[in-house]
Structures are given as structure tokens and as C-alpha cells.
Motif scaffolding. Structure first.
Motif, short mmCIF file in Angstrom:
data_model
loop_
_atom_site.label_atom_id
_atom_site.label_comp_id
_atom_site.label_asym_id
_atom_site.label_seq_id
_atom_site.Cartn_x
_atom_site.Cartn_y
_atom_site.Cartn_z
N ALA A 384 1.44 -1.15 0.09
CA ALA A 384 -0.13 -0.04 -0.28
C ALA A 384 0.84 1.31 -0.04
CB ALA A 384 -0.98 -0.23 1.07
N THR A 385 1.29 1.61 -1.66
CA THR A 385 2.25 2.64 -1.04
C THR A 385 1.85 4.01 -1.17
OG1 THR A 385 2.32 2.64 -2.95
CG2 THR A 385 3.38 1.54 -2.88
N GLU A 386 0.58 4.01 -2.04
CA GLU A 386 -0.22 5.37 -2.20
C GLU A 386 -0.30 6.07 -0.89
OE1 GLU A 386 -4.51 7.65 -3.80
OE2 GLU A 386 -4.77 4.74 -3.63
N GLY A 387 0.49 7.39 -0.75
CA GLY A 387 0.18 8.46 0.65
C GLY A 387 1.13 7.88 1.75
N ASN A 388 2.36 7.45 0.99
CA ASN A 388 3.40 6.92 2.24
C ASN A 388 4.17 7.34 0.93
OD1 ASN A 388 4.75 5.88 4.27
ND2 ASN A 388 3.65 4.34 3.93
N ALA A 389 5.43 8.85 1.90
CA ALA A 389 6.53 8.47 0.91
C ALA A 389 7.37 8.05 1.48
CB ALA A 389 6.77 10.12 1.42
N TYR A 390 7.54 6.68 2.37
CA TYR A 390 8.45 6.24 2.88
C TYR A 390 9.02 5.35 1.53
CZ TYR A 390 11.02 1.88 4.83
OH TYR A 390 11.65 1.00 5.31
N TYR A 391 7.15 4.91 0.14
CA TYR A 391 7.53 3.58 -0.18
C TYR A 391 7.84 4.53 -1.78
CZ TYR A 391 6.03 0.19 2.46
OH TYR A 391 6.24 0.10 3.39
N ASP A 392 8.75 6.40 -2.08
CA ASP A 392 8.17 6.59 -3.49
C ASP A 392 9.07 6.08 -4.25
OD1 ASP A 392 5.94 8.08 -2.74
OD2 ASP A 392 6.48 10.05 -1.88
N LYS A 393 10.80 5.61 -3.16
CA LYS A 393 12.01 5.71 -4.08
C LYS A 393 11.44 4.44 -4.49
CE LYS A 393 15.90 6.57 -5.25
NZ LYS A 393 16.65 7.69 -6.53
N LEU A 394 11.25 3.93 -3.90
CA LEU A 394 10.89 2.58 -4.39
C LEU A 394 10.62 1.96 -5.75
CD1 LEU A 394 10.68 0.25 -0.57
CD2 LEU A 394 12.62 0.42 -2.73
N VAL A 395 8.85 2.86 -5.37
CA VAL A 395 8.03 2.50 -6.67
C VAL A 395 8.55 3.47 -7.44
CG1 VAL A 395 5.89 3.61 -7.05
CG2 VAL A 395 5.94 3.46 -5.34
N GLN A 396 9.16 4.37 -7.43
CA GLN A 396 10.12 4.85 -9.18
C GLN A 396 10.96 4.32 -9.40
OE1 GLN A 396 12.42 7.63 -7.50
NE2 GLN A 396 13.45 8.25 -9.77
N LEU A 397 11.98 3.13 -8.26
CA LEU A 397 12.50 2.10 -9.10
C LEU A 397 11.98 0.84 -9.92
CD1 LEU A 397 15.35 1.73 -6.35
CD2 LEU A 397 15.92 3.02 -8.83
N HIS A 398 10.51 0.14 -9.16
CA HIS A 398 9.84 -0.48 -9.62
C HIS A 398 9.07 -0.01 -10.83
CE1 HIS A 398 8.30 -4.37 -9.08
NE2 HIS A 398 7.25 -4.10 -9.20
N SER A 399 9.19 1.13 -11.22
CA SER A 399 8.72 1.51 -11.89
C SER A 399 8.60 1.08 -14.23
CB SER A 399 8.44 2.80 -13.09
OG SER A 399 9.70 3.03 -13.49
#
Length: 420
Positions: A384-399
């Protein structure tokens, strides 16, 4: 000099203007009187406040431990309702006739103070109480009827019907075998009447020797292989089941019903299991948590006296002895599990691991809780990455990946996550 008639006219005009002035002031004050909000945002925020503070004892449209709340602002002024929510004892002590009568109606039960709620929280709470989760009885009845029809049409075949169908199929197979036997018998008699050679007659008249079949090497090898496979599978299944307590449902020292408390009364799991969102363990509730309600609720509604099971709670408190609940879910010491990480951060519902706990009279272990079960969950569960800045970098790498970001992608399959 002004005449007397002029003075009277001026006085009349002044009085008229004064009346109009006070009427306008009164209308403006009335218009400014705070009303309960109907905005979806306020209702949604109010539902959160209600679930956290009121749901354990109240429902909107029917009595529970306390009275139904819908229409509270119609029965009393808005300010009085807010004051009562914040400190019911103070309002009752001030002599408010309505709340004093309500206090006596519910056996002098004192509602806990909610001084920590802000004015905004109270406004949102009242918005939800008055306008949230409204159900049209006619629509509900129609939905129930339609739902019943849908269940009958597409809800699957009941188990008793499956048994009947299987029985009919077995009977049909037996009838087919009987018919085939009759056909073979008739054909054999017909062929024997024909002009056949002795060799053909011997072939047609031959009978199966089941004794030779049972003693043959092929039959012995097949049966031996099946027995060895069955024994091996049973042994392997037994080894895999060591330490697995799925279905374990021990008797508890007090017959506590989750179906009543979590199901019928809709008490949130977090109210009793206080550590589930803040720590490793969910915590087994102590007797004082039980006494928050059972100081006032002493028996099933409509019955007199203290029920035997609730009396056990009183005995534990009076004797200063803990209730010796029997633990149902227990991981081995070699495995680490943190409730807050899964519930507060991951947003995992209690039912995901514990099953439909709100329907259980006696709690049973629903899931296997094995390493394979946990790993399979980590492979399938999305983060659950939405609204959680902790995962922003991981989401970017996983894009670049076509698949959603899952627990396995952030180290959820690493041994050290659970074993260290």
C-alpha cells in the motif's frame, strides 16, 4: 418648535425601526446558529471518530449497551449534546432533566468523558450520527429479497444436493454395468448357436480366472507400489504437520463469544487487543478491559442477576488474579512477527489471517501459519504505497516492471526478515 403630532410620529417611526432592527438581529443570530454538517467529508471523518470512541457501546438506529444515537440533536440543543459527549457527569450534575432521566434509564451507567475531542471532532461526529450510514427499510427489504434470489440462482449447489447427485451417478454406473453384463450374456448365447469351430467355441465360452490375476507378478508389483506410495505420503504429511495447529480451538476459562462482541455488538478488535497497532504482540486483554463494559453490563439483556461467566471476571478482579486465557495462535520462537507492521503499516485486516473471527463462538486457528503460508502471502500481497512517502523511491525504481510492487520486491522473501 415641533408640534405634539410631529413628536408622536417620530416616536412611532423610531419604535418601528427598533422592532425591525431587533428582528433582523434575531434572524441573523438564528441563521448563525451552528447546524450539523451534511458534507461527505465531515461524515467520513465523523465515522472514524465514532468507530474509535463510540462504537463499543452505541449504534446509530438501535439500542445497544447505550441508547441509539440518531436524532440526538433533535432531542437536545447542539451545545448540550456536545457538552454531554465531552463530560456526561458534569451535564447530569448541572441538573439537565433529559440527561438525568437517560442516566437513570440505563441503570446509572456513566459514559466515559471525551475531553480530548476537539470542537471539529465533535462536529464531524454529530454529522456522522445524524446523516451517516442511513438505510432505507424498503430498499433494504428489496435488496434482501433480491439477494436471496441471487443466492438461490447463483450461490452454488448445496452440499446435500451434491451427495444426492453423486449417489445417482453411482447408481447409474451400476445399472450400466448390469446392462453390459446382460448384453454380453445374450451375445454369448447367440454366438454359441452359430456354426463355429471348436477353437472359436472354446474362446467364446472361456471364463476369467481371477485367481491367476491376483497371483500374477504384475498385480503384486502394482499393489506393493501403491502401498509403499500411500505409506510414504502419510509419513511425509505427518512430518509436515508437526507444529501446525490449524483448527486448534481450546476451551477457555471464560466462555467469551467473539460472535457476540465483535459480530453482534461490532466492538473493534483494537479495543480489547490494544497492542495490535503499536507493537509486536496484539496483547491478550486484561480483566480491567473487560470491566470497562461489564462494570455496568452484568448479564444478557432482559435477564436478572450476574451471569456465571461474567461473575468469573468479577472474581478475577476481586482476587487480583489474571484470567488464564489459553493461547490459540502461537508462532515458534525462531520466527519473528510484528502485528503493527502488518496492521498499521500494511493495512492488513484481522480476518486475512484469523478468518471470520466476528462469526466464531469459540476461536479456532484459521490459517496454517507455516513458513510456506507466510511466503505465499508475501509473494501475492501488494504494497500500500499511496500516501506513504517512505515507498516513493521504491515505486520509482520498480516503475519499469509491469507487475505491482509486492512484499517480495522489498525483501519479503529474505530469511533475515523473520529469522535473526
Amino acid at each position: 418648535m415641533l408640534s405634539k403630532r410631529s413628536l408622536v410620529g417620530i416616536q412611532w417611526r423610531f419604535q418601528t425601526l427598533a422592532v425591525l432592527f431587533f428582528m433582523l438581529v434575531g434572524m441573523s443570530v438564528y441563521a448563525a446558529d451552528p447546524a450539523v454538517s451534511t458534507s461527505e467529508e465531515a461524515i467520513s471523518a465523523g465515522k472514524t471518530v465514532f468507530n474509535a470512541n463510540c462504537k463499543q457501546c452505541h449504534k446509530l438506529d438501535q439500542k445497544s449497551v447505550g441508547p441509539a444515537l440518531r436524532g440526538a440533536t433533535d432531542r437536545q440543543p447542539l451545545d448540550a449534546v456536545k457538552a454531554f459527549i465531552k463530560n456526561s457527569s458534569a451535564v447530569i450534575g448541572s441538573g439537565n432533566a433529559y440527561y438525568t432521566a437517560l442516566y437513570k434509564e440505563y441503570n446509572n451507567t456513566v459514559m466515559p468523558a471525551h475531553e480530548f475531542l476537539s470542537d471539529g471532532d465533535l462536529d464531524n461526529l454529530l454529522a456522522y450520527i445524524e446523516h451517516g450510514d442511513k438505510v432505507d427499510p424498503n430498499a433494504a427489504a428489496a435488496t434482501a429479497t433480491a439477494g436471496g434470489g441471487a443466492a438461490g440462482a447463483g450461490g452454488g449447489i448445496p452440499s446435500e444436493y451434491l451427495s444426492i447427485i453423486l449417489g445417482v451417478l453411482v447408481l447409474v454406473l451400476l445399472l450400466i454395468l448390469v446392462v453390459l453384463g446382460l448384453i454380453i450374456n445374450v451375445l454369448t448365447k447367440y454366438i454359441n448357436k452359430q456354426d463355429l469351430s471348436e477353437e472359436d467355441k472354446d474362446f467364446v465360452s472361456q471364463k476369467s480366472d481371477f485367481g491367476k490375476v491376483l497371483k500374477s507378478d504384475a498385480f503384486v508389483i502394482i499393489i506393493t507400489a501403491l502401498v509403499v506410495a500411500l505409506v510414504a505420503k502419510t509419513a511425509i504429511d505427518g512430518l509436515y504437520s508437526v507444529g501446525v495447529q490449524q483448527g486448534y480451538a481450546p476451551a477457555q476459562p471464560i466462555a467469551f463469544s467473539h460472535a457476540l462482541h465483535a459480530g453482534q455488538l461490532e466492538i473493534a478488535c483494537q479495543y480489547c487487543h490494544t497492542g495490535v497497532e503499536i507493537g509486536k504482540s496484539a496483547n491478550i486483554p486484561s480483566a480491567n478491559i473487560c470491566m470497562n463494559c461489564h462494570t455496568h453490563v452484568q448479564n444478557v439483556q432482559g435477564k436478572e442477576g450476574i451471569s456465571p461467566e461474567i461473575q468469573k471476571i468479577y472474581n478475577a478482579v476481586d482476587n487480583n488474579q489474571p484470567i488464564e486465557w489459553v493461547r490459540v495462535h502461537n508462532l515458534p520462537d525462531l520466527a519473528y512477527f510484528n502485528h503493527s507492521q502488518h496492521v498499521a503499516v500494511g493495512g492488513i485486516e484481522c480476518q486475512t489471517c484469523h478468518g471470520q473471527i466476528q462469526e466464531m463462538e469459540v476461536v479456532a486457528q484459521h490459517s496454517a501459519l507455516t513458513m510456506g503460508w507466510c511466503i505465499d502471502c508475501h509473494r501475492q500481497t501488494e504494497i500500500a504505497t499511496e500516501g506513504n512517502a517512505y515507498y516513493d523511491k521504491l515505486v520509482q525504481l520498480h516503475s519499469d516492471s509491469k507487475d505491482a510492487l509486492k512484499v517480495k520486491d522489498i525483501g519479503g522473501l529474505e530469511c533475515a526478515k523473520c529469522h535473526y
